[in-house]
Design an enzyme around this catalytic site. Structure first.
Site, PDB file in Angstrom:
ATOM      1  N   HIS A  58      12.922   5.678   1.781  1.00 23.71           N
ATOM      2  CA  HIS A  58      11.562   6.207   1.895  1.00 23.71           C
ATOM      3  C   HIS A  58      11.403   7.387   0.933  1.00 23.71           C
ATOM      4  CE1 HIS A  58       9.652   4.318   5.598  1.00 23.71           C
ATOM      5  NE2 HIS A  58      10.767   3.634   5.351  1.00 23.71           N
ATOM      6  N   ASP A  73       4.409  10.073   4.331  1.00 23.80           N
ATOM      7  CA  ASP A  73       5.208   8.944   4.801  1.00 23.80           C
ATOM      8  C   ASP A  73       4.700   8.544   6.187  1.00 23.80           C
ATOM      9  OD1 ASP A  73       8.039   7.501   4.272  1.00 23.80           O
ATOM     10  OD2 ASP A  73       7.693   7.772   6.424  1.00 23.80           O
TER      11      ASP A  73
END
Ligand code: UDP
Length: 500
Positions: A25, A128
């Site tokens: 990520h 995120d």
């Protein structure tokens, strides 16, 4: 520096990026932040010192190239039971440590967000998916929030269908296949291949994923690393079912990391090539013929049992092709000794090369000697491999990887499945053992089989499309331009709003 001019613009558009703390990520969100900076946006990335260490050299290089980009460090408080300096969730992180880290990180950034907002005055936020609170924080501050959810559009559409229609509840056993309705093609799966959260909706991770989806729907839009030629039909379906906007910025890694220093340093800390010098892999690949080597890597989070590692080793030795195998840190003495022994043998025969820890994947995929990839179907690797024009053997393990496999094998027809049937959590070994025969067979088919010639041709064609997508006027280039213009328009609208 390239800049997208906007009529009436008098101050740079500013953005804050909140990447998460797992490698797969962190790496793409930092890449996305950097592409926004290349296109004239003033970018601040918020993260902790240990995570910044992974990518700071790229930010420093970008900064020296004249881009307006920086990292703002937040320090995690001491958490009882967490060793000092542990700030990343990876393959070796226990569930308990991961949970504590997640909580500490969320709390720290959330409490500092107001102050960060006043310091950097962002016009928009790119968050995120795991920072679900940031959808409300952005709303309170009156700025749009863009979300990074990872994965393919294809997988998101399939998972939405599972939630809506629950076809997995209508079969009698875990290995009975069922149709996933509402997709442009007849996609079949078994219950053993779908993520745990669809089977245990009440556990904490399932709850978190519900929150993620809810915040995704309430976001201004989503950013994907995909490109239109890769899964355009599913991109359109995703927008329809989610009711939000989305923009493609892929393939991001080759767009942003255009020179060897960017590619070589991307995403690694100090793990690179333990004990072998910096470019042992390069000398080895240089000694090999064009397209003759298979690259085997299962991403940043894999965990295999000693039995499975033994099967991989034999499968590679038996497949008849040269290989590079990326091996994660192995704690158990039994597995480590086994792999070290294997390494000695295959390096003596020059059949194989092992990389311990973190491989410079982008450089390896670009090397002409590499002719195919064995992958766990992590979205980042999938896009990077397609971009490099290489066919794949698919061996999905966890997350949304079994859906990605269907896209590669059934829809795009650019991969050969190894035959994995069991979804497992990234932190567990799982029960399934994929035997050496299956591994060797899939690799030899991919690398040599005549039946795979079409497949190799198709992936080359898709690679051309990937390259076009990021050129001026290409689909992802236009998509990035669109989202920046839209953020700029929102900023101007806000500035021009009469004060009441
Ligand atoms: N990666 C790398 N070297 C490694 C392992 C991974 O550079 O040894 C990079 C890879 O290029 C990709 C990312 O880390 O960008 C892994 O993401 P992916 O979605 O493929 O898998 P995950 O780590 O989520 O399982």
């Amino acid at each position: 520096m390239e800049s997208i001019g906007v009529e009436g613009e008098y101050e740079k558009l500013k953005a804050i990026f909140l990447p998460f703390i797992t490698p797969s990520h962190l790496v793409p969100v930092v890449d996305i932040a950097r592409i926004f900076a290349i296109h004239g946006v003033d970018v601040t990335i918020i993260t902790t010192p240990a995570n910044a260490a992974v990518f700071q050299s790229s930010i420093d290089r970008d900064s020296s190239r004249g881009r307006s980009i920086r990292t703002h460090l937040v320090k995690l408080p001491h958490v009882p039971g967490l060793p000092e300096g542990v700030e990343t969730i990876n393959a070796t992180t226990s569930k308990d440590t991961g949970g504590k880290l997640f909580e500490a990180l969320n709390k720290t950034i959330q409490t500092q967000f107001q102050q960060l907002f006043h310091q950097y005055k962002p016009d928009f936020l790119v968050s995120d998916m795991f920072y679900t609170w940031s959808v409300d924080a952005a709303a309170e501050l009156g700025i749009p929030r863009l979300i990074y959810v990872g994965g393919t559009y294809f997988a998101h559409c399939a998972m939405d269908s599972l939630e809506r229609f629950e076809p997995h509840k209508k079969v009698e056993s875990d290995d009975e296949s069922f149709l996933i309705p509402g997709l442009p093609y007849n996609m079949e799966m078994t219950r053993s291949q779908i993520p745990q959260r669809f089977k245990k909706p009440d556990d904490p991770f399932s709850y978190l994923m519900k929150m993620v989806k809810e915040s995704e729907k309430r976001s201004y839009g989503s950013l994907f690393k995909s490109f239109y030629a890769f899964e355009g039909a599913y991109e359109e379906l995703y927008r329809k079912i989610m009711g939000t906007k989305s923009w493609n910025v892929g393939p991001i890694s080759s767009w942003v990391n255009q020179d060897a220093s960017d590619k070589g340093s991307r995403g690694h800390g100090k793990e690179v090539e333990e004990g072998k010098g910096k470019v042992g892999w390069l000398a080895w690949l240089n000694s090999k013929q064009k397209g003759s080597v298979v690259y085997v890597c299962f991403g940043s989070m894999n965990n295999f049992s000693a039995t499975q590692i033994t099967e991989i080793a034999h499968g590679l030795e038996d497949c008849g092709h040269d290989f590079i195998w990326v091996v994660r840190k192995i704690d158990e003495d039994e597995s480590r000794a086994l792999v070290e022994e294997f390494e000695k043998r295959v390096e003596a025969s020059k059949k194989g090369y092992l990389i311990w820890g973190w491989a410079p994947q982008l450089l390896i995929l670009d090397h002409p000697a590499v002719g195919g990839v064995v992958t766990h179907c992590g979205m980042n690797t999938v896009i990077e491999t397609v971009d490099a024009g290489l066919p794949m053997v698919t061996w999905p393990l966890f997350a949304e990887q079994f859906f990605n496999e269907r896209l590669l094998v059934d829809v795009l027809k650019i991969a050969v499945p190894v035959g994995a049937t069991e979804w497992k959590s990234w932190s567990e070994f799982g029960d399934e053992i994929v035997e050496r025969e299956k591994i060797a067979k899939a690799i030899s088919l991919l690398m040599g089989g005549e039946e795979c010639e079409e497949l190799r041709r198709r992936v080359k064609a898709l690679s051309e499309e990937a390259k076009k997508a990021i050129q001026i006027g290409g689909s992802s280039y236009n998509s990035l331009k669109d989202v920046i213009q839209e953020m700029n328009s929102l900023k101007l609208e806000k500035l021009n709003k009469p004060v009441t």
